[in-house]
Design a protein around this motif. Structure first.
Motif, PDB file in Angstrom:
ATOM      1  N   ARG A  48      -4.042   2.231  -4.022  1.00  0.00           N
ATOM      2  CA  ARG A  48      -4.364   3.646  -4.177  1.00  0.00           C
ATOM      3  C   ARG A  48      -3.812   4.445  -3.008  1.00  0.00           C
ATOM      4  N   GLY A  49      -3.193   5.560  -3.328  1.00  0.00           N
ATOM      5  CA  GLY A  49      -2.649   6.440  -2.296  1.00  0.00           C
ATOM      6  C   GLY A  49      -1.394   5.899  -1.638  1.00  0.00           C
ATOM      7  N   GLY A  50      -0.797   4.885  -2.234  1.00  0.00           N
ATOM      8  CA  GLY A  50       0.432   4.334  -1.673  1.00  0.00           C
ATOM      9  C   GLY A  50       0.218   3.428  -0.492  1.00  0.00           C
ATOM     10  N   ARG A  51      -1.046   2.990  -0.275  1.00  0.00           N
ATOM     11  CA  ARG A  51      -1.312   2.105   0.852  1.00  0.00           C
ATOM     12  C   ARG A  51      -0.704   0.736   0.613  1.00  0.00           C
ATOM     13  N   LYS A  52      -0.098   0.189   1.649  1.00  0.00           N
ATOM     14  CA  LYS A  52       0.445  -1.172   1.556  1.00  0.00           C
ATOM     15  C   LYS A  52      -0.708  -2.150   1.732  1.00  0.00           C
ATOM     16  N   ILE A  53      -0.928  -2.963   0.697  1.00  0.00           N
ATOM     17  CA  ILE A  53      -2.053  -3.896   0.741  1.00  0.00           C
ATOM     18  C   ILE A  53      -1.599  -5.355   0.810  1.00  0.00           C
ATOM     19  N   ALA A  54      -0.319  -5.582   0.581  1.00  0.00           N
ATOM     20  CA  ALA A  54       0.199  -6.950   0.675  1.00  0.00           C
ATOM     21  C   ALA A  54       1.717  -6.898   0.658  1.00  0.00           C
ATOM     22  N   SER A  55       2.307  -8.041   0.943  1.00  0.00           N
ATOM     23  CA  SER A  55       3.767  -8.164   0.880  1.00  0.00           C
ATOM     24  C   SER A  55       4.117  -9.458   0.166  1.00  0.00           C
ATOM     25  N   LEU A  56       5.104  -9.370  -0.700  1.00  0.00           N
ATOM     26  CA  LEU A  56       5.616 -10.553  -1.374  1.00  0.00           C
ATOM     27  C   LEU A  56       6.972 -10.891  -0.763  1.00  0.00           C
ATOM     28  N   LYS A  57       7.102 -12.121  -0.341  1.00  0.00           N
ATOM     29  CA  LYS A  57       8.357 -12.541   0.283  1.00  0.00           C
ATOM     30  C   LYS A  57       9.108 -13.493  -0.655  1.00  0.00           C
ATOM     31  N   LYS A  58      10.424 -13.322  -0.710  1.00  0.00           N
ATOM     32  CA  LYS A  58      11.228 -14.139  -1.632  1.00  0.00           C
ATOM     33  C   LYS A  58      12.692 -14.126  -1.181  1.00  0.00           C
ATOM     34  N   ASN A  59      13.478 -14.910  -1.889  1.00  0.00           N
ATOM     35  CA  ASN A  59      14.935 -14.910  -1.737  1.00  0.00           C
ATOM     36  C   ASN A  59      15.412 -15.133  -0.296  1.00  0.00           C
ATOM     37  N   LYS A  60      14.964 -16.221   0.298  1.00  0.00           N
ATOM     38  CA  LYS A  60      15.510 -16.578   1.607  1.00  0.00           C
ATOM     39  C   LYS A  60      16.984 -16.962   1.438  1.00  0.00           C
ATOM     40  N   ALA A  61      17.780 -16.598   2.423  1.00  0.00           N
ATOM     41  CA  ALA A  61      19.217 -16.899   2.366  1.00  0.00           C
ATOM     42  C   ALA A  61      19.724 -17.199   3.762  1.00  0.00           C
ATOM     43  N   VAL A  62      20.750 -18.035   3.830  1.00  0.00           N
ATOM     44  CA  VAL A  62      21.355 -18.410   5.103  1.00  0.00           C
ATOM     45  C   VAL A  62      22.869 -18.363   4.958  1.00  0.00           C
ATOM     46  N   ILE A  63      23.511 -17.671   5.877  1.00  0.00           N
ATOM     47  CA  ILE A  63      24.967 -17.625   5.951  1.00  0.00           C
ATOM     48  C   ILE A  63      25.392 -18.182   7.298  1.00  0.00           C
ATOM     49  N   VAL A  64      26.294 -19.155   7.288  1.00  0.00           N
ATOM     50  CA  VAL A  64      26.856 -19.670   8.531  1.00  0.00           C
ATOM     51  C   VAL A  64      28.316 -19.241   8.595  1.00  0.00           C
ATOM     52  N   LYS A  65      28.706 -18.692   9.737  1.00  0.00           N
ATOM     53  CA  LYS A  65      30.081 -18.234   9.882  1.00  0.00           C
ATOM     54  C   LYS A  65      30.522 -18.424  11.325  1.00  0.00           C
TER      55      LYS A  65
END
Length: 260
Positions: A48-65
């Motif tokens: 409600r009111g645009g409050r951040k109540i949680a975070s979903l984490k996904k799509n880990k990625a690794v680039i080696v260069k």
């Protein structure tokens, strides 16, 4: 017990890559830099009111260069999907031939269709430019002005009498066979997925030295790259994305192992 809490990576020793048959594909041991970039996406869950109540984490990625100070055939093959082969190959050479007595000799044996091994010679002008063409005809034919014959066995050239003065020069561009190594970038083959090992030297805050190894079970090489040539020595930049899963079923993007 080895403490991994306070380590400094002091040197990149080498990078090695192996295919699924555990065969060596590449070694890069003149590395000037290397970076392992780790990312993950985070999506905010709002209430409600645009409050951040949680975070979903996904799509880990690794680039080696990184960048190697020398061109490495195995790395080029990994980025092009090709292989490094050794054997006899044709290359194009440039030959400046001095004419004496309506004749000359090539430096190397020209390879090509019989009777057209060279095809065309060019009279060299006083400014060094390519002038009139002289066309090859089959050995044994009666020469006419503007024509020459070639014997690949003796590398001898014969010109029409009066076409060229003694000391004048002609220039030829022809194929020769050389013992060589070759990497091809074919349009229907794409960059490889290899098991990659990055070996580094580490030091802790008590000046104890360790060896470290980053292990990427599936490193998908990027087939977009530049080969830069010019005033500075050429180097080889590379990039690969770490993939999870595969035939081993593991979900790790990399492992870092430190040992004495």
């Amino acid at each position: 017990m080895i403490n991994i809490d306070k380590l400094i990576i002091t040197e990149i020793d080498k990078i090695t890559g192996f295919n699924n048959a555990n065969e060596l594909e590449l070694i890069m041991d003149e590395l000037t830099d290397a970076t392992i970039s780790n990312t993950e996406e985070k999506v905010d869950v709002t209430g409600r009111g645009g409050r951040k109540i949680a975070s979903l984490k996904k799509n880990k990625a690794v680039i080696v260069k990184g960048t190697n100070g020398l061109l490495v055939g195995g790395a080029l093959a990994a980025m092009t999907g090709g292989t490094v082969t050794s054997g006899t190959n044709k290359i194009r050479t440039t030959d400046i031939i001095t004419v004496t007595g309506n004749a000359g000799v090539t430096q190397l044996e020209a390879k090509g269709v019989t009777g057209a091994e060279i095809g065309t010679l060019y009279k060299k002008t006083s400014t060094g430019a390519m002038g009139e063409k002289i066309v090859q005809v089959a050995s044994g034919e009666t020469l006419k002005t503007g024509e020459f014959t070639y014997n690949p066995t003796t590398k001898a050239l014969a010109f029409f009498t009066g076409d060229l003065t003694d000391g004048s020069e002609v220039v030829g561009f022809y194929d020769v066979e050389v013992e060589s190594a070759k990497v091809s970038n074919e349009s229907d083959k794409y960059s490889k997925v290899l098991k990659l090992y990055i070996d580094v030297t580490c030091q802790d805050n008590c000046d104890n030295m360790y060896h470290g190894q980053f292990i990427f079970n599936r490193a998908d090489f990027n087939g977009t790259f530049d080969i830069t040539m010019g005033k500075d020595p050429s180097t080889q930049a590379f990039e690969a994305e770490s993939l999870a899963g595969g035939c081993t079923g593991g979900n790790q993007l990399w492992d870092f192992i430190v040992f004495q």
